[in-house]
Each structure stands twice: as structure tokens, then as C-alpha cells.
Design an enzyme around this catalytic site. Structure first.
Site, PDB file in Angstrom:
ATOM      1  N   TYR A 234      -9.866   0.484   7.514  1.00 37.09           N
ATOM      2  CA  TYR A 234      -9.076   0.914   8.666  1.00 37.09           C
ATOM      3  C   TYR A 234      -9.925   0.623   9.887  1.00 37.09           C
ATOM      4  O   TYR A 234     -11.069   1.091   9.963  1.00 37.09           O
ATOM      5  CB  TYR A 234      -8.788   2.421   8.616  1.00 37.09           C
ATOM      6  CG  TYR A 234      -7.601   2.785   7.772  1.00 37.09           C
ATOM      7  CD1 TYR A 234      -6.322   2.325   8.094  1.00 37.09           C
ATOM      8  CD2 TYR A 234      -7.734   3.590   6.644  1.00 37.09           C
ATOM      9  CE1 TYR A 234      -5.223   2.656   7.323  1.00 37.09           C
ATOM     10  CE2 TYR A 234      -6.627   3.924   5.870  1.00 37.09           C
ATOM     11  CZ  TYR A 234      -5.382   3.449   6.223  1.00 37.09           C
ATOM     12  OH  TYR A 234      -4.289   3.776   5.463  1.00 37.09           O
ATOM     13  N   ASP A 262      -0.757  -2.235   8.306  1.00 34.56           N
ATOM     14  CA  ASP A 262       0.592  -1.648   8.354  1.00 34.56           C
ATOM     15  C   ASP A 262       0.579  -0.182   8.756  1.00 34.56           C
ATOM     16  O   ASP A 262       1.561   0.534   8.556  1.00 34.56           O
ATOM     17  CB  ASP A 262       1.301  -1.807   6.991  1.00 34.56           C
ATOM     18  CG  ASP A 262       0.527  -1.138   5.861  1.00 34.56           C
ATOM     19  OD1 ASP A 262      -0.434  -0.398   6.134  1.00 34.56           O
ATOM     20  OD2 ASP A 262       0.900  -1.362   4.688  1.00 34.56           O
ATOM     21  N   HIS A 353       2.484  -0.277   1.741  1.00 32.39           N
ATOM     22  CA  HIS A 353       1.642   0.928   1.722  1.00 32.39           C
ATOM     23  C   HIS A 353       2.215   1.975   0.754  1.00 32.39           C
ATOM     24  O   HIS A 353       2.250   3.174   1.051  1.00 32.39           O
ATOM     25  CB  HIS A 353       1.549   1.497   3.135  1.00 32.39           C
ATOM     26  CG  HIS A 353       0.295   2.257   3.443  1.00 32.39           C
ATOM     27  ND1 HIS A 353      -0.582   1.850   4.414  1.00 32.39           N
ATOM     28  CD2 HIS A 353      -0.231   3.404   2.942  1.00 32.39           C
ATOM     29  CE1 HIS A 353      -1.583   2.725   4.498  1.00 32.39           C
ATOM     30  NE2 HIS A 353      -1.385   3.673   3.606  1.00 32.39           N
TER      31      HIS A 353
HETATM   32  C1  PPY Z   1      -2.378   7.103   3.174  1.00 28.97           C
HETATM   33  O1  PPY Z   1      -2.344   8.328   3.014  1.00 28.97           O
HETATM   34  O2  PPY Z   1      -1.409   6.408   2.949  1.00 28.97           O
HETATM   35  C2  PPY Z   1      -3.570   6.446   3.604  1.00 28.97           C
HETATM   36  O3  PPY Z   1      -3.588   5.278   3.712  1.00 28.97           O
HETATM   37  C3  PPY Z   1      -4.775   7.181   3.857  1.00 28.97           C
HETATM   38  C4  PPY Z   1      -4.858   7.948   5.070  1.00 28.97           C
HETATM   39  C5  PPY Z   1      -5.157   9.259   4.951  1.00 28.97           C
HETATM   40  C6  PPY Z   1      -5.302  10.006   6.059  1.00 28.97           C
HETATM   41  C7  PPY Z   1      -5.162   9.415   7.281  1.00 28.97           C
HETATM   42  C8  PPY Z   1      -4.860   8.086   7.399  1.00 28.97           C
HETATM   43  C9  PPY Z   1      -4.712   7.347   6.278  1.00 28.97           C
END
Ligand code: PPY
Length: 493
Positions: A234, A262, A353
Site C-alpha cells: 500500500y 484498487d 480485492h
Molecule cells: C482489506 O481489508 O481489504 C485490506 O486490504 C486491508 C486493509 C485493512 C485495513 C485498512 C486498509 C486495508
């Protein structure tokens, strides 16, 4: 040594102490800086926050974010009164009547059923939830049901070989363990369960930015030095932090950088949010209702560091800071896949995702069809230097083979492995992988394809794939969502 009663007095916004792993910390000044908001910490003001802290903070987080003098020292365990002492709670709740022996799990769907009985409702809600009405989440698996096989006969299928290569790295199967966050919600060993199983079974694990275990712990859990790992990134608004992470990954021998594209904002996972909503929290919270943002689950709250301004212009910067091959994770159209190929990236993951971001985005397997066609038209496919990956909804080797036939190098699997270790630890993941391997062997034999090169586009009938039968769920309450009543009393039960 500090006494528990002393810590308990510091239970307000004006003076807020918390206990984590037996140490007391003064977090009063840190409250406004907490990425998840002050409210979450205030719930544990004057209390032991270890259990709630652990899954969402990799080791070292407190040390890195608090000045040394804010660590007030150990709390005498003998002073913790019975009613204050949190019962040693396993991550999992006990399933009534226990769980079935591992060998009774016959396919990847079974792990989900078992995991639901052992996971704490908050963990179940976070892992299993999809965005909005979860239409895309269900579509991910359904889409595979619209592809049919055209098997060939009388081929020598005595020996079957399903090994392959991902970004130049050997993999025992065209499957990798994709990144999923907050692994300790499911099991105290978190992501290390995946590392060990992947090592034993010759699969590649993608390490998540938001793992519960620290990056080092996951790397150190490799079963041998040649075990390959990828890293999911990220991109942080603070690019220096991202550069440091990338360098760390590269130094640790990570073989591929998968940049998530995404999630400029986290989707609404309402199942997850409801759990937080019904959380009664502490007295501090109750007496201070207006200051608590109950609309955000922990996931949304901790997502604030992700940079929504990330754009194609940043890719030159990314390329300049690493020699690792860069793959964009979360591509959903042929236009973006072509652009990635033209930019000389190493590949794309066609993914939505796990249905957790934009509801009504199409399944990765459907997007694969248009991506391969567009790349072919531009002489960009096949190209060993640009690989296509797909994730979302893959539960059977037949799903894997459908993707391979259509042009994917490999597919990512996330939730089923999470469920497998939540219920059975790393042995569960090993078993899940072996089930997939057994299915691969049988399906390739029945398809008449002794190697993955023999799994060709002519072996699938995809005519129905882009047909969307749009249905309106008859009742949101009973069909889509977890019953609201499951949230009551959580997560402090
Ligand atoms: C998700 O939960 O889908 C993620 O990709 C992880 C996440 C968890 C907390 C904040 C941002 C992303």
C-alpha cells in the site's frame, strides 16, 4: 513496579494510560495522532489493551511511535484484581462440540464452514465481509460457474506436471497465497502459518503491508533460504515510509512488488462496521459519546495512511526505487492492463480485492478475457516478461485451470487459506494446498492436458462468461447480511 489500580485511574482523555504486554504506556499526547482515531484507544483507557492491540499492530509499533519516557514500566501482575483480569482468551472461540478432524475437510469451501464456528465474530466479520451488498464478492466465484470445459481424449496423461514459474520463480502450482491483512485475528501465529505452509508445499506467499506479524517475523518464518516471497504494497502518503518498506523487502530477498491500486479509499464492509457499531466500549467511551466515531470499523480507521493521490505518474518513481519486478494489483479493464504492459511493468493482477472495494466491479476471470484479447491485438501477448494473474473466488483446481486456459500465469487465493489456519493452524493450510494439488492432477488428466502448456484456450467455453443475470436480492435482511443480532454484545463477549 506499578500497581494496576494506579493505571486504572488514568482512564480519560486528559490522562490516558494503557497496558500492552504487561507494560503501562502514557498515550495521552499520542491520542490525536493515532491513525485509527483517539476513540479506539480511549476504549481501553486505564485497562489492558493487549488483546485488541495485537492483531492490528505489528511488533515494534509502540516503540516506533512513542517517546521512550512514555513507557511507564511493568505492571505488577499480582495487583490485577480478578474482575479486571482479562481471561486468557484464545483468538478463536471454542466451537460447540469441537471441530471436525482436518482430514474431513475435502475441499476449500469446507474450511470456511469450520472457520465460521471457531472465529470470534469480529474476526469473522472482518475476513468474510465484502463491500456494500456483496454482489461482486459472490460474483467472483459464480463467474467460474459460467465457464465450461472442452476436454480432449486419448492423450497420454499418465504423468501430470502442474509446476510453473511466477516472475521467474518456481512454483509447485499455478497458485500463490495472496495478501490478506490482520492475520492474527484468526490465529495467534497470524501470517507465519501461511509462510510455513507455503514453504512446505512450494508455493509463493505474498506478504501484506498490513500484516499482524512484523515483516521480519514473516521473512524469518521461511522454511529454507530458497523459499520465495512477494510483497504487497500500500503506497503511503509519506513516500519516505514507502521507500523504506520497499528497500527492506528487496534486502530481505523478496522477488516481486505487488502494488495495490484498487483501494484509494477502503470500501464499506458493513458486516465489519456493524460489529464496531454495537461495541459498547468502556465507561470512558459511554460518557463521551459524541467524540466516538462509531461508523468506522478498525479496518477503515487504519486505512487513512493509504495515498488516494497515487497515479500513473508515480510509477517512474516506484521503478526508480527498486529492482524488484513491479506488478499492479487490482486492474479491472483491458485499457489499464495494456497501459501497464506498455510501461514495461512485470504484470497485472486482475482483481477486485475479494469483492471488498467497488461493488458491481466484474470478476477478475471475466476481465481476463478482454485483457488477453486486447494484449494479443497489440502483439503484447503472450509475453513471458508480462504475466497476468487473477484472484477472487477461486476455490477449486477447475477454477485455476479455467484461468490458466484463458491466459493467466497463476491465480491468487486468500480467504480459504485464512480460514484453514484460523481453524487448524499451518497444518490446515498444508492440507488445503494438498487438496488443490490432488484436484489439479485429476482435472488435468480428465482434460487431456499433461502439462500447463497443454491447458489451452480451446479447452474452455467462455461464451456465457460476460452474461450477467442481474437479480435483486429478495430481502436484504435475510439474504445478504449477517443477522444484526449477531453483533449484539460484541466484541467484548
Ligand atoms: C482489506 O481489508 O481489504 C485490506 O486490504 C486491508 C486493509 C485493512 C485495513 C485498512 C486498509 C486495508
Amino acid at each position: 513496579m506499578l500497581k494496576f489500580d494506579e493505571v486504572a485511574q488514568h482512564n480519560s482523555r486528559d490522562s490516558c494510560w494503557v497496558i500492552v504486554h504487561g507494560q503501562a504506556y502514557d498515550v495521552t499526547e499520542f491520542l490525536p495522532e493515532h491513525p485509527g482515531g483517539a476513540g479506539i484507544i480511549l476504549k481501553y483507557a486505564g485497562k489492558d489493551a493487549t488483546e485488541e492491540y495485537d492483531p492490528i499492530h505489528p511488533p515494534g509499533t509502540l516503540e516506533e511511535n512513542l517517546p521512550k519516557d512514555k513507557c511507564l514500566g511493568p505492571v505488577d501482575p499480582a495487583t490485577i484484581k480478578k474482575e479486571d483480569k482479562k481471561e486468557e482468551k484464545a483468538t478463536a472461540k471454542k466451537a460447540e462440540g469441537g471441530i471436525p478432524p482436518l482430514d474431513q475437510c475435502l475441499n476449500l469451501f469446507d474450511f470456511e464452514v469450520v472457520a465460521k464456528t471457531v472465529l470470534k465474530p469480529t474476526a469473522w466479520a472482518y475476513y468474510s465481509s465484502g463491500a456494500d451488498d456483496e454482489v461482486t464478492m459472490r460474483e467472483n466465484n459464480s463467474a467460474f460457474g459460467r465457464i465450461w470445459f472442452r476436454p480432449r481424449i486419448l492423450r497420454d496423461v499418465a504423468n501430470i506436471d502442474y509446476s510453473t514459474s511466477l516472475l521467474g520463480n518456481k512454483s509447485s502450482m499455478p497458485v500463490y497465497i495472496t495478501a490478506t491483512a490482520l492475520g492474527k485475528l484468526g490465529h495467534p501465529d497470524g501470517e507465519k502459518n501461511l509462510t510455513v505452509a507455503a514453504g512446505k508445499e512450494g508455493l509463493i506467499q505474498m506478504i501484506p503491508t498490513l500484516a499482524s506479524c512484523s515483516f521480519d517475523e514473516i521473512v524469518d518464518a521461511r522454511v529454507n533460504d530458497s523459499q520465495v516471497q512477494f510483497f504487497q504494497l500500500y503506497v503511503n502518503s509519506n513516500r519516505k515510509i514507502t521507500e523504506k518498506l520497499i528497500r527492506k523487502a528487496e534486502d530481505a530477498g523478496v522477488k516481486g512488488l505487488f502494488v495495490t491500486v484498487d483501494a484509494p479509499q477502503l470500501g464499506r464492509r458493513e458486516k465489519d462496521m456493524r460489529m464496531k457499531f454495537d461495541d459498547t466500549g468502556s465507561n470512558v467511551q459511554n460518557s463521551n459519546k459524541d467524540n466516538v466515531d462509531r461508523s468506522q470499523g478498525a479496518a477503515r480507521a487504519i486505512s487513512s495512511f493509504i495515498d488516494p493521490s497515487l497515479s500513473w505518474d508515480d510509477l517512474n518513481w516506484l521503478k526508480s526505487v527498486t529492482r524488484m519486478p513491479i506488478v499492479l494489483k487490482g486492474v479491472q479493464t483491458w485499457e489499464d492492463a495494456v497501459r501497464a504492459a506498455e510501461l514495461g511493468l512485470a504484470g497485472v493482477v486482475l482483481s477486485n480485492h475479494g469483492g471488498r472495494q467497488l461493488d458491481f466491479s466484474r470478476s477478475g476471470i471475466e476481465v481476463l478475457g478482454e485483457v488477453v484479447e486486447a494484449l494479443k491485438a497489440r502483439n503484447l501477448f503472450p509475453n513471458p516478461m508480462f504475466q497476468i494473474f487473477v484472484d477472487g473466488g477461486i476455490r477449486r483446481a477447475s477454477d485455476v485451470l479455467k484461468a490458466v486456459a484463458m491466459g493467466a500465469t497463476a491465480v491468487g487465493i486468500g480467504r480459504p487459506f485464512l480460514y484453514a489456519y484460523s481453524a487448524y493452524g499451518s497444518d490446515g493450510v498444508v492440507h488445503a494446498i494438498r487438496l488443490l494439488k490432488a484436484e489439479m492432477e485429476m482435472n488435468m488428466r480428465l482434460l487431456g492436458a499433461p502439462t500447463l502448456k497443454d491447458v489451452v484456450p480451446e479447452m474452455v467455453d467462455t461464451r456465457a462468461l460476460s452474461t450477467h443475470v442481474n437479480f435483486t436480492p429478495p430481502s436484504h435482511g435475510s439474504q445478504i447480511y449477517e443477522k444484526l443480532s449477531t453483533a449484539v454484545g460484541m466484541p467484548n463477549e
